[in-house]
Write a protein that holds these residues in place. Structure first.
Motif, short mmCIF file in Angstrom:
data_model
loop_
_atom_site.label_atom_id
_atom_site.label_comp_id
_atom_site.label_asym_id
_atom_site.label_seq_id
_atom_site.Cartn_x
_atom_site.Cartn_y
_atom_site.Cartn_z
N SER A 273 0.82 -1.22 0.00
CA SER A 273 0.00 0.00 0.00
C SER A 273 0.85 1.27 0.00
CB SER A 273 -0.92 0.00 1.22
OG SER A 273 -0.17 -0.04 2.43
N HIS A 274 2.10 1.21 0.44
CA HIS A 274 2.97 2.38 0.47
C HIS A 274 3.77 2.57 -0.82
CE1 HIS A 274 3.17 2.52 5.17
NE2 HIS A 274 1.97 2.74 4.68
N ARG A 275 3.58 1.69 -1.78
CA ARG A 275 4.38 1.81 -3.00
C ARG A 275 3.98 3.04 -3.79
NH1 ARG A 275 4.61 -2.30 -8.22
NH2 ARG A 275 6.25 -1.15 -9.32
N LEU A 276 4.98 3.81 -4.23
CA LEU A 276 4.73 4.98 -5.08
C LEU A 276 4.71 4.54 -6.53
CD1 LEU A 276 7.10 7.60 -3.39
CD2 LEU A 276 4.72 7.06 -2.87
N ARG A 277 3.64 4.79 -7.21
CA ARG A 277 3.50 4.38 -8.61
C ARG A 277 3.66 5.54 -9.59
NH1 ARG A 277 1.52 -0.80 -8.68
NH2 ARG A 277 0.80 -1.57 -6.67
N ARG A 307 6.70 8.34 4.14
CA ARG A 307 5.79 7.38 3.53
C ARG A 307 4.35 7.84 3.72
NH1 ARG A 307 8.24 1.42 5.13
NH2 ARG A 307 10.21 1.66 4.03
N PRO A 308 3.46 7.45 2.80
CA PRO A 308 2.05 7.78 3.00
C PRO A 308 1.58 7.28 4.36
CG PRO A 308 2.44 6.84 0.84
CD PRO A 308 3.70 6.68 1.61
N GLU A 317 1.40 14.61 -6.01
CA GLU A 317 1.64 13.68 -7.10
C GLU A 317 1.53 14.40 -8.45
OE1 GLU A 317 -1.13 10.32 -8.68
OE2 GLU A 317 0.07 9.40 -7.08
N VAL A 318 2.48 14.11 -9.35
CA VAL A 318 2.48 14.73 -10.68
C VAL A 318 2.69 13.63 -11.72
CG1 VAL A 318 3.38 16.93 -9.82
CG2 VAL A 318 4.97 15.17 -10.61
#
Length: 378
Positions: A273-277, A307-308, A317-318
């Motif tokens: 769930s903390h992964r940045l995509r 982390r989120p 986020e961009v």
């Protein structure tokens, strides 16, 4: 190569090979539980018994050195009866939870019970080992399913070199133990999970595998570990697009079927769930560039990456084009202000060699600095 005869067939063998090695190389199947091709012979399960011309009693083929001219029989009524009796004894000390067992369909004891037509044991039923240990985040040790094949002990000693476990006590009271029954975290265990890899039953199972589906529901895909530059081959078992567990496979050219902790247990980041995509930019920089209309609170303007959910307070986020444009502008501004050596870069062992080559070329030829390093020091 010398030759022996197995079940009426001439079979060539290499020097130092056992009768079991020779038979398997010729495609002749012999039942076995404690044997593993990468481990020393133990001869404990007694399933691989064969008859040898000139000998009165059957002998374990895994520890029997092949000799030129030897005549061996692997299938007979006598051997079938002996193997059935061995399996019968094992089932008397083994819970038959196949309906709910995570290893069903991939359990070697289940396979041979099916092949020999054994529904249950004819002996008095008594499960002597009831200990269940969940003392680490990687795998579960459920001793009731252990058949004392010692594969786990031998792989820990001979392949890994950790020697974290050993057989304690004797007879029905024997079990696989750590020194003084300490938790694995207190031993020399590296949590590589190679013991899980070689276990033929459900005595050792990955924590993340529990309740994720039956073995026949899983799709297996062979790929390369994404961590260090060694390039170990891994087999990823998935169900409905989700990773269930990772294992090695014998044909992997670099590592065979043995893995380290990272490639066996470290792929949970894929669906974490903390992964940045997508890229994130500091909120104060995004506000300065007009990407957001609300400035960040002063105390959060340049706080370090978190982390989120804390990340959303300090960053925004961009899309990739915007992020790359900001990076390029920042690098160019630093070079104009203080020269090329004001810039440095660190490559990643998670990237391919080609990616890292292009990265260092960007720094050396594009920016004009030799300040390049790589995090591939394990």
């Amino acid at each position: 190569m010398a030759t022996l005869t197995i079940d009426g067939r001439p079979v060539p063998f290499s020097p130092g090979a056992s009768v079991l090695d020779a038979a398997l190389s010729a495609g002749i199947e012999i039942p076995r539980l404690c044997h593993h091709p990468e481990l020393s012979s133990w001869g404990g399960c007694r399933l691989c018994l064969v008859e040898v011309e000139g000998q009165h009693v059957p002998v374990p083929s895994c520890g029997l050195a092949a000799r030129a001219g030897m005549v061996v029989i692997t299938q007979s009524e006598r051997l079938t009866a002996l193997r059935r009796e061995v399996l019968d004894f094992l089932l008397s000390d083994h819970p038959l939870h196949c309906l709910i067992c995570e290893k069903a369909g991939h359990c070697q004891l289940q396979r041979y019970a099916y092949e020999f037509g054994l529904l249950d044991s004819t002996h008095e039923k008594e499960v002597s080992r009831t200990l269940r240990q969940e003392d680490n985040a990687f795998f579960i040790r459920d001793h009731q399913y252990c058949i004392s094949c010692t594969r786990c002990v031998r792989v820990c000693d001979e392949i890994v070199g950790a020697t974290a476990i050993e057989v304690a006590k004797r007879g029905f009271g024997s079990y696989i133990a750590t020194p003084f029954d300490a938790s694995l975290a207190e031993t020399s265990c590296t949590f590589c999970g190679n013991c899980v890899q070689v276990c033929p039953t459900a005595a050792l199972l990955p924590v993340g595998r529990m309740g994720k589906g039956r073995e026949w529901e899983l799709t297996r895909t062979r790929t390369t570990c994404p961590y260090c530059g060694t390039g170990c081959g891994i087999e990823v078992a998935t169900r409905r697009g989700q990773i269930v567990y990772v294992s090695g496979y014998a044909e992997a050219p670099v590592n065979g079927e043995f893995l380290c902790t990272k490639d066996r247990f470290g792929l949970d980041f894929v669906t974490h769930s903390h992964r940045l995509r997508r890229p994130w930019v500091r909120r104060d920089l995004a506000f300065a560039r007009g990407l957001v209309s609300t400035p960040p609170p002063p105390a959060l303007g340049r706080s370090p990456l978190m982390r989120p959910p804390g990340l959303a307070e300090t960053h925004v986020e961009v899309d990739w084009d915007t992020a790359l444009e900001l990076v390029a502008e920042g690098l160019a501004e630093a070079v104009r202000a203080a020269g090329p050596d004001a810039v440095g870069g660190v490559g990643s062992a998670l990237c391919t060699n080609e990616d890292n080559y292009l990265f260092q070329k960007l720094l050396r030829a594009g920016v004009g600095t030799n300040n390049v390093d790589l995090c591939a020091r394990l």
